[in-house]
Design a protein around this motif. Structure first.
Motif, PDB file in Angstrom:
ATOM      1  N   ARG A 254      -7.086   6.643   3.307  1.00 53.98           N
ATOM      2  CA  ARG A 254      -7.147   5.808   2.110  1.00 53.98           C
ATOM      3  C   ARG A 254      -7.240   4.323   2.468  1.00 53.98           C
ATOM      4  O   ARG A 254      -6.825   3.888   3.544  1.00 53.98           O
ATOM      5  CB  ARG A 254      -5.928   6.051   1.213  1.00 53.98           C
ATOM      6  CG  ARG A 254      -4.617   5.549   1.791  1.00 53.98           C
ATOM      7  CD  ARG A 254      -3.499   5.581   0.755  1.00 53.98           C
ATOM      8  NE  ARG A 254      -2.230   5.176   1.343  1.00 53.98           N
ATOM      9  CZ  ARG A 254      -1.867   3.906   1.536  1.00 53.98           C
ATOM     10  NH1 ARG A 254      -2.673   2.911   1.182  1.00 53.98           N
ATOM     11  NH2 ARG A 254      -0.697   3.618   2.089  1.00 53.98           N
ATOM     12  N   SER A 255      -7.785   3.549   1.532  1.00 58.75           N
ATOM     13  CA  SER A 255      -7.847   2.102   1.701  1.00 58.75           C
ATOM     14  C   SER A 255      -6.429   1.528   1.693  1.00 58.75           C
ATOM     15  O   SER A 255      -5.534   2.066   1.026  1.00 58.75           O
ATOM     16  CB  SER A 255      -8.663   1.457   0.579  1.00 58.75           C
ATOM     17  OG  SER A 255      -9.983   1.951   0.593  1.00 58.75           O
TER      18      SER A 255
ATOM     19  N   ASN B 111      -5.100   0.469  -2.092  1.00 58.52           N
ATOM     20  CA  ASN B 111      -5.926   1.204  -3.054  1.00 58.52           C
ATOM     21  C   ASN B 111      -5.337   1.257  -4.459  1.00 58.52           C
ATOM     22  O   ASN B 111      -6.078   1.336  -5.432  1.00 58.52           O
ATOM     23  CB  ASN B 111      -6.215   2.618  -2.551  1.00 58.52           C
ATOM     24  CG  ASN B 111      -4.951   3.446  -2.351  1.00 58.52           C
ATOM     25  OD1 ASN B 111      -3.892   2.910  -2.033  1.00 58.52           O
ATOM     26  ND2 ASN B 111      -5.058   4.748  -2.511  1.00 58.52           N
TER      27      ASN B 111
ATOM     28  N   GLY C 133      -3.312   7.263  -5.267  1.00 57.38           N
ATOM     29  CA  GLY C 133      -4.720   6.939  -5.309  1.00 57.38           C
ATOM     30  C   GLY C 133      -5.096   6.116  -6.515  1.00 57.38           C
ATOM     31  O   GLY C 133      -4.337   6.009  -7.491  1.00 57.38           O
ATOM     32  N   ASN C 134      -6.288   5.537  -6.456  1.00 58.22           N
ATOM     33  CA  ASN C 134      -6.882   4.809  -7.568  1.00 58.22           C
ATOM     34  C   ASN C 134      -7.390   5.851  -8.568  1.00 58.22           C
ATOM     35  O   ASN C 134      -8.579   6.137  -8.663  1.00 58.22           O
ATOM     36  CB  ASN C 134      -8.007   3.919  -7.036  1.00 58.22           C
ATOM     37  CG  ASN C 134      -8.606   3.031  -8.099  1.00 58.22           C
ATOM     38  OD1 ASN C 134      -7.946   2.649  -9.045  1.00 58.22           O
ATOM     39  ND2 ASN C 134      -9.868   2.713  -7.945  1.00 58.22           N
TER      40      ASN C 134
ATOM     41  N   GLY D 210       0.795  -1.224   0.000  1.00 55.98           N
ATOM     42  CA  GLY D 210       0.000   0.000   0.000  1.00 55.98           C
ATOM     43  C   GLY D 210       0.825   1.270   0.000  1.00 55.98           C
ATOM     44  O   GLY D 210       0.332   2.333  -0.395  1.00 55.98           O
TER      45      GLY D 210
ATOM     46  N   GLU E  39      -9.639   9.434  -6.744  1.00 57.58           N
ATOM     47  CA  GLU E  39      -9.738   8.920  -5.384  1.00 57.58           C
ATOM     48  C   GLU E  39      -9.137   9.907  -4.386  1.00 57.58           C
ATOM     49  O   GLU E  39      -9.645  10.049  -3.267  1.00 57.58           O
ATOM     50  CB  GLU E  39      -9.045   7.568  -5.248  1.00 57.58           C
ATOM     51  CG  GLU E  39      -9.281   6.978  -3.853  1.00 57.58           C
ATOM     52  CD  GLU E  39      -8.430   5.783  -3.526  1.00 57.58           C
ATOM     53  OE1 GLU E  39      -8.795   5.061  -2.584  1.00 57.58           O
ATOM     54  OE2 GLU E  39      -7.389   5.560  -4.166  1.00 57.58           O
TER      55      GLU E  39
END
Length: 363
Positions: free
Chosen positions: A250-251, A254, A89-90, A66, A94
Motif C-alpha cells: 500500500r501507499s 493512503n 485502504g482508500n 499511515g 483499494e
C-alpha cells in the motif's frame, strides 16, 4: 509515435458509477433530483464524524500517520480482532487492488460470481489474470460451483456477501461447507461492504478462519452504513502474515487525515448505525409492498438496495426515471437487463421513487 499499450489494458471496461446529481441536473435542466443509485446512507454521517472532520481540518497540511493508530484501535475493538490483523485502504476498493497486485501474476486465475461487484474483474484484468465467472443460482452465489471452478492456478476467490447487485446472502452453513473444500493455495476474499444491514440469523462469521490462520480476508467499508462514502475509508481483516504483505504494497499515506478521524469517531456512534439499519428495514419493506402492488418481481435483499424486475428494457426505465428526477442503476450494465437496482433512501425519497416508477410503467 504511439505508446505501446498492453492488450489486457486496452480490453478493460471502466467502472460505471451511479450518475452524479449535478450531472443529471445539468443535462436535463432539473432543479430537484434524488439519487438512489449508489447505495449511500440517506442519513449521512454521524454528527460525531462531522465534528471530527471540522476539528482536524486545520491539520491537513501535515501528512497522516499511515498506520492509522487511532482508527486501528477503534476498529480492533469494534471487530474484536488484534490490531495486526488490520489493513486500511482508500475505500475497500483499494484493498481489492492491493490483493490483486500482491497475489496475482499474469496467467494466474480468479473465481467470482456472475453478476457480482465489477471491481473484482477489473482489478484481476489489470493484473492480466484469467477470470472464471460462475453464474448465480437463484440470484445467489453458488459456492459449490465456485469451489469446483478452482484449479491449481487459482489464487483468489471473491465472495460478495451480501452480493452486489442482487443483495443476496450465503449463510454460515454454506460458507463452512465451501471452506472445507478450498485448497490452501487459494485466498478467499470475503467482501462484507453491506454487513451492518444484514439481519439473517445465519449470517456468516469469518473471523474464526482468520484466527485459525486460514487464507481468508474480510473486507469492510465506512462508505455504506457509516455514511462516509466521500472520504473513502475501508479496511481488511486477515491473518497477520497476509495483512503484513498488503501493508508492504500500500501507499504510505493512503488513508487521509480527515478520513481516519471521521471513521474513528463514527465507530463511537453505534446508535447512528442502528437508526440507519432501522430506516433501511422500513424502506425495504415499503419497496416490497409497492412492488407487489405493481405486479413486479423483486429479489429479497439483505443490503440497502433492491433489484426489481421492471419487465422491460431497464435502460429505458432508467432514462425515464431520470427525466423525472430519480437516479437509479440500470441492470443492463449489471448483468440483469430487465432489472433496476434502487437504493433504500429516506421514506420521502422512497415514495418519490415509487410514484415515478408507477408513472413510467403506466405509459
Amino acid at each position: 509515435m504511439s505508446l505501446p499499450i498492453s492488450e489486457h489494458i486496452l480490453a478493460l471496461r471502466p467502472y460505471q458509477p451511479g450518475k452524479p446529481i449535478d450531472e443529471v441536473k445539468r443535462e436535463l435542466g432539473l432543479t430537484d433530483v434524488v439519487k438512489l443509485a449508489s447505495n449511500e446512507n440517506p442519513l449521512g454521517p454521524s454528527p460525531l464524524a462531522a465534528e471530527a472532520i471540522v476539528a482536524c481540518a486545520r491539520g491537513v497540511s501535515i501528512y497522516p500517520d499511515g498506520n492509522a493508530p487511532a482508527l486501528r484501535a477503534a476498529v480492533s475493538e469494534l471487530v474484536d480482532m488484534p490490531p495486526d490483523t488490520l489493513v486500511f485502504g482508500n475505500g475497500s476498493d483499494e484493498i481489492l487492488h492491493l490483493l490483486t497486485m500482491t497475489f496475482l501474476q499474469p496467467g494466474d486465475e480468479t473465481v467470482q460470481a456472475d453478476p457480482s461487484f465489477a471491481m473484482y474483474e477489473i482489478y484481476a484484468a489489470q493484473a492480466n489474470a484469467k477470470i472464471h465467472r460462475v453464474p448465480l443460482t437463484n440470484y445467489t452465489h453458488n459456492l459449490e460451483a465456485m469451489v469446483d471452478a478452482i484449479t491449481p492456478g487459482t489464487r483468489l476467490v471473491f465472495i460478495a456477501n451480501p452480493n452486489n447487485p442482487t443483495g443476496t446472502l450465503v449463510t454460515q452453513s454454506e460458507v463452512d461447507r465451501f471452506m472445507e473444500r478450498v485448497p490452501p493455495h487459494v485466498l478467499v476474499v470475503f467482501d462484507q461492504a453491506y454487513d451492518e444491514y444484514v439481519g439473517h440469523p445465519d449470517k456468516p462469521d469469518m473471523r474464526p478462519y482468520i484466527r485459525d490462520d486460514r487464507s481468508v480476508i474480510i473486507l469492510r467499508t465506512f462508505s455504506k452504513a457509516y455514511g462516509l462514502a466521500g472520504l473513502r475509508v475501508g479496511y481488511g481483516i486477515a491473518p497477520p502474515r497476509i495483512a503484513e504483505l498488503l501493508n508492504r504494497v500500500r501507499s504510505p499515506f493512503n488513508v487521509n487525515l480527515i478520513g481516519q478521524a471521521a471513521a474513528a469517531a463514527a465507530i463511537g456512534d453505534q446508535d447512528h448505525i442502528q437508526r440507519a439499519v432501522a430506516l433501511n428495514v422500513e424502506g425495504r419493506d415499503y419497496y416490497y409492498r409497492e412492488f407487489r402492488r405493481l405486479g413486479l418481481e423483486f429479489i429479497p435483499s439483505e443490503a440497502n438496495f433492491v433489484m426489481v424486475d421492471v419487465q422491460r428494457n431497464s435502460k429505458e426505465v432508467f432514462e425515464s426515471l431520470q427525466r423525472l428526477g430519480v437516479i437509479v442503476r440500470a441492470g443492463a450494465g449489471l448483468g440483469l437487463p430487465n432489472h433496476i437496482r434502487v437504493t433504500v433512501g429516506t421514506m420521502q425519497e422512497n415514495e418519490r421513487f415509487i410514484a415515478a416508477l408507477t408513472a413510467v410503467l403506466e405509459k
